[in-house]
Design an enzyme around this catalytic site. Structure first.
Site, PDB file in Angstrom:
ATOM      1  CB  ILE A  50     -16.725   8.665 -15.706  1.00 38.24           C
ATOM      2  CG1 ILE A  50     -15.406   8.773 -14.819  1.00 38.24           C
ATOM      3  CG2 ILE A  50     -16.865   7.288 -16.033  1.00 38.24           C
ATOM      4  CD1 ILE A  50     -15.357  10.074 -13.896  1.00 38.24           C
ATOM      5  CG  HIS A  66     -24.942  11.109 -17.071  1.00 36.63           C
ATOM      6  ND1 HIS A  66     -25.022  12.219 -17.410  1.00 36.63           N
ATOM      7  CD2 HIS A  66     -24.317  10.986 -15.742  1.00 36.63           C
ATOM      8  CE1 HIS A  66     -24.363  13.183 -16.544  1.00 36.63           C
ATOM      9  NE2 HIS A  66     -24.032  12.082 -15.448  1.00 36.63           N
ATOM     10  CG  LEU A  68      -5.589  12.640  -8.795  1.00 34.45           C
ATOM     11  CD1 LEU A  68      -5.971  11.168  -9.480  1.00 34.45           C
ATOM     12  CD2 LEU A  68      -4.472  12.809  -8.269  1.00 34.45           C
ATOM     13  N   GLY A  69      -9.529  14.777  -8.563  1.00 39.10           N
ATOM     14  CA  GLY A  69     -10.221  15.251  -7.376  1.00 39.10           C
ATOM     15  C   GLY A  69     -10.926  14.205  -6.579  1.00 39.10           C
ATOM     16  NE  ARG A  70     -15.598  16.209  -4.436  1.00 35.18           N
ATOM     17  CZ  ARG A  70     -16.029  17.511  -4.250  1.00 35.18           C
ATOM     18  NH1 ARG A  70     -16.099  18.160  -3.442  1.00 35.18           N
ATOM     19  NH2 ARG A  70     -16.511  18.057  -5.515  1.00 35.18           N
ATOM     20  CB  ILE A  71     -14.714  11.292  -9.076  1.00 37.95           C
ATOM     21  CG1 ILE A  71     -16.184  11.489  -8.342  1.00 37.95           C
ATOM     22  CG2 ILE A  71     -14.925  10.156  -9.832  1.00 37.95           C
ATOM     23  CD1 ILE A  71     -17.229  12.251  -9.232  1.00 37.95           C
ATOM     24  CG  ASP A  95     -21.587   7.256 -17.445  1.00 39.41           C
ATOM     25  OD1 ASP A  95     -22.601   6.416 -17.933  1.00 39.41           O
ATOM     26  OD2 ASP A  95     -21.442   7.853 -16.281  1.00 39.41           O
ATOM     27  N   GLY A 123     -23.037   7.082 -13.776  1.00 38.32           N
ATOM     28  CA  GLY A 123     -22.038   7.157 -13.052  1.00 38.32           C
ATOM     29  C   GLY A 123     -22.729   6.837 -11.479  1.00 38.32           C
ATOM     30  CD  GLU A 173     -25.113  12.986 -20.740  1.00 38.41           C
ATOM     31  OE1 GLU A 173     -26.032  13.007 -19.752  1.00 38.41           O
ATOM     32  OE2 GLU A 173     -23.821  12.884 -20.789  1.00 38.41           O
ATOM     33  NE  ARG A 209      -8.002  24.091 -11.783  1.00 33.28           N
ATOM     34  CZ  ARG A 209      -9.148  24.508 -11.347  1.00 33.28           C
ATOM     35  NH1 ARG A 209      -9.734  25.613 -11.608  1.00 33.28           N
ATOM     36  NH2 ARG A 209      -9.526  23.973 -10.273  1.00 33.28           N
ATOM     37  NE  ARG A 240     -21.914  17.658 -15.689  1.00 32.15           N
ATOM     38  CZ  ARG A 240     -22.222  16.425 -14.874  1.00 32.15           C
ATOM     39  NH1 ARG A 240     -21.721  15.192 -15.022  1.00 32.15           N
ATOM     40  NH2 ARG A 240     -22.754  16.780 -13.564  1.00 32.15           N
TER      41      ARG A 240
END
Ligand code: NAP
Length: 310
Positions: free
Chosen positions: A224, A273, A147-150, A250, A275, A255, A170, A226
């Site tokens: 979405i 990919h 649960l970071g920026r994105i 995605d 995003g 890849e 974490r 890696r």
């Protein structure tokens, strides 16, 4: 005289023109073939889907900055850069919206079977009957891994759909959403699991067979982040055996991806990919790459430096 840069990875023509207007960028082949040029390189520009070996840095004695186009830096030799005091920058925040929009779109597309629906009309199948029912997003339990920026942007965008949200990372961020320290437990308690944590050795195959089993035959995985975060062999097996309900992907282990087993599955929605792949977002990303370079070479503070953890 323009400052010489090594460029590893391609940019869209308009962005390349922007870069070329201010800097003199050279390919890896050109730099490798010309030691004098290698000695003049002061910056390296790349993109986050490129893996950059540490020995590339070793061949550039005057290198001061590595600027990547993208937020992920799992492909960059951060330790080697830090050891030489080489600055590293990325393009966070400006792509949150695009990635979150794609995530929500892919989730809805999978649950409402939009690719199949499009084929149903195009192929004239509608003339012979109606499509099987889809699944509602409303009322579902959504777990976000990372649960970071994105991840936060995705969670905020999903709230109005009437879902309940929990997250794993974490640490407990003490937010209104429930923190779950045990990833398998989060998967067990989720109808939808969204992967938005960074790639790299610490998160490799974080989404393993145990997590997929816990998500279960009605559960849906959305990645979405890696491809490296998901055990793709276990995922394909779970989808084939229907021990997992579905997946919207995605990003992939390798890849570009042309996996025939994935392509044969009905319960997946696949994207190449995409995003951050909107005109507006890619422009903002290029502007930020250039801002970082300009600031660095002007001796000013970097707008978005990558700070190494630990
Ligand atoms: P961010 O702000 O750094 O957020 C990452 C989150 O992951 C953090 O909240 C962190 O929380 C959590 N995390 C870190 N290590 C973890 C672990 N071992 N297990 C569980 N959670 C962990 O990064 P972001 O800007 O949101 O970007 C996230 C990732 O999205 C990028 O690294 C990139 O790979 C990917 N991305 C993909 C696309 C695309 O085109 N599909 C575009 C942009 C970005 P804690 O510190 O509490 O653990």
């Amino acid at each position: 005289m323009k400052i010489d840069l090594l460029q590893v990875g391609a940019y869209a023509p308009a962005h390349q023109a922007q870069l070329d207007a201010e800097f003199s960028s050279h390919s890896l082949e050109a730099v490798e073939a010309d030691p004098a040029l290698a000695g003049r390189i002061r910056g390296l520009v790349t993109r986050s889907n490129v893996t950059l070996a540490a020995d590339v840095l070793a061949r550039l004695p005057q290198l001061e900055i590595v600027a990547t186009f993208g937020v992920g830096y799992d492909g960059l030799p951060l330790a080697a850069a830090a050891a030489r005091g080489i600055a590293v920058t990325n393009t966070p925040e400006v792509l949150n919206t695009a990635v979150a929009e794609l995530c929500v779109g892919m989730l809805l597309g999978l649950m409402r079977r939009l690719p199949a629906a499009d084929r149903f009309v195009r192929d004239g199948q509608w003339m012979n009957g109606t499509m099987a029912l889809g699944t509602s997003l409303s009322g579902k339990r959504v777990g976000v891994v990372g649960l970071g920026r994105i991840g936060k942007d995705i969670a905020r965008r999903l709230e109005p759909f009437g879902v309940s949200l929990a997250y794993h990372g974490r640490s407990d961020q003490h937010l209104a959403w429930r923190y779950e320290p045990d990833l398998v437990r989060l998967a067990q308690d989720s109808d939808v699991l969204i992967v938005a944590a960074p790639g790299g050795p610490a998160t490799r195959k974080l989404i393993d067979r145990a997590v997929l089993d816990a998500l279960g035959p009605q559960g849906v995985l959305v990645n979405i982040a890696r491809g490296s975060l998901v055990d793709q062999a276990a995922l394909i097996e779970a989808l084939e055996q229907k021990t997992l309900g579905g997946a919207a992907l995605d990003v992939f282990e390798q890849e570009p991806c042309a996996d025939v087993r994935l392509a044969a599955l009905e319960n997946v929605l696949l994207a190449p990919h995409l995003g951050s792949a909107t005109v507006e977002t890619r422009q903002a990303m290029m502007d930020l790459v250039l801002d970082n370079l300009r600031c660095h070479f002007a001796g000013q503070a970097l707008p978005t430096p990558v700070i190494m953890e630990g």
